[in-house]
Motif scaffolding. Structure first.
Motif, mmCIF file in Angstrom:
data_model
loop_
_atom_site.group_PDB
_atom_site.id
_atom_site.type_symbol
_atom_site.label_atom_id
_atom_site.label_comp_id
_atom_site.label_asym_id
_atom_site.label_seq_id
_atom_site.Cartn_x
_atom_site.Cartn_y
_atom_site.Cartn_z
ATOM 1 N N ARG A 37 32.554 46.039 42.957
ATOM 2 C CA ARG A 37 32.361 44.822 43.727
ATOM 3 C C ARG A 37 32.573 43.607 42.844
ATOM 4 O O ARG A 37 32.427 43.674 41.625
ATOM 5 N N GLN A 38 32.937 42.518 43.501
ATOM 6 C CA GLN A 38 33.166 41.274 42.778
ATOM 7 C C GLN A 38 32.588 40.123 43.574
ATOM 8 O O GLN A 38 33.034 39.846 44.701
ATOM 9 N N GLU A 43 32.891 38.777 37.285
ATOM 10 C CA GLU A 43 33.854 39.842 37.059
ATOM 11 C C GLU A 43 33.578 41.015 38.002
ATOM 12 O O GLU A 43 32.468 41.185 38.508
ATOM 13 N N ARG A 44 34.611 41.808 38.200
ATOM 14 C CA ARG A 44 34.457 43.001 39.011
ATOM 15 C C ARG A 44 33.533 43.982 38.288
ATOM 16 O O ARG A 44 33.672 44.206 37.087
ATOM 17 N N TYR A 94 35.432 46.915 46.604
ATOM 18 C CA TYR A 94 36.730 47.557 46.445
ATOM 19 C C TYR A 94 36.550 49.049 46.207
ATOM 20 O O TYR A 94 35.688 49.466 45.416
ATOM 21 N N VAL A 108 36.364 49.828 34.981
ATOM 22 C CA VAL A 108 37.417 49.340 35.868
ATOM 23 C C VAL A 108 38.783 49.867 35.440
ATOM 24 O O VAL A 108 39.622 50.224 36.273
ATOM 25 N N TRP A 114 43.899 50.586 43.959
ATOM 26 C CA TRP A 114 42.775 49.845 44.529
ATOM 27 C C TRP A 114 43.044 49.501 45.987
ATOM 28 O O TRP A 114 44.189 49.239 46.381
ATOM 29 N N GLY A 117 39.858 45.481 49.507
ATOM 30 C CA GLY A 117 38.524 44.880 49.472
ATOM 31 C C GLY A 117 37.990 44.586 50.862
ATOM 32 O O GLY A 117 38.747 44.267 51.787
#
Length: 124
Positions: A37-38, A43-44, A94, A108, A114, A117
């Motif tokens: 998640r972001q 940051e993710r 994501y 990551v 990916w 989202g």
């Protein structure tokens, strides 16, 4: 390879949501899957991961006991059941595939493909 995430939305604190991620273009049952998640301005970050069989599952400390990751290899789909949601869970979520079979499922960089989202917003 395509990943389609869905299930996000606007909920109140304490509510639940279930995210889904359907994949195509690869042998889904062969690979570990993850959720990240972001949040805005951040940051993710890792949320949860599951290996190909479901025999290994990892969670971020922030979601342990509240979120559950699962997969249905027959449907090429992974899920993230999110309970007791908090405002700090607000983020774009994501899904991702570890097609390279890397060991570090929390990283990551271990994921090759990916989804687009899906936005989860938790109001207080």
């Amino acid at each position: 390879v395509q990943l389609q995430a869905s299930g996000g939305g606007l909920v109140q604190a304490g509510d639940s949501l279930r995210l889904s991620c359907t994949t195509s273009g690869l042998t889904f049952s062969s690979y570990a899957m993850g959720w990240f998640r972001q949040a805005p301005g951040k940051e993710r970050e890792f949320v949860a991961a599951i290996n190909w069989s479901g025999g290994r599952i990892d969670y971020a400390d922030s979601v342990k006991g509240r979120f559950t990751i699962s997969r249905d290899n027959a449907k090429n789909t992974e899920y993230l059941q999110m309970n007791s949601l908090k405002p700090e869970d607000t983020a774009v979520y994501y899904c991702a595939v570890n097609a390279g079979r890397r060991r570090d499922l929390k990283n990551v960089g271990s994921y090759d493909y990916w989804g687009q989202g899906t936005l989860v917003t938790v109001s207080s």
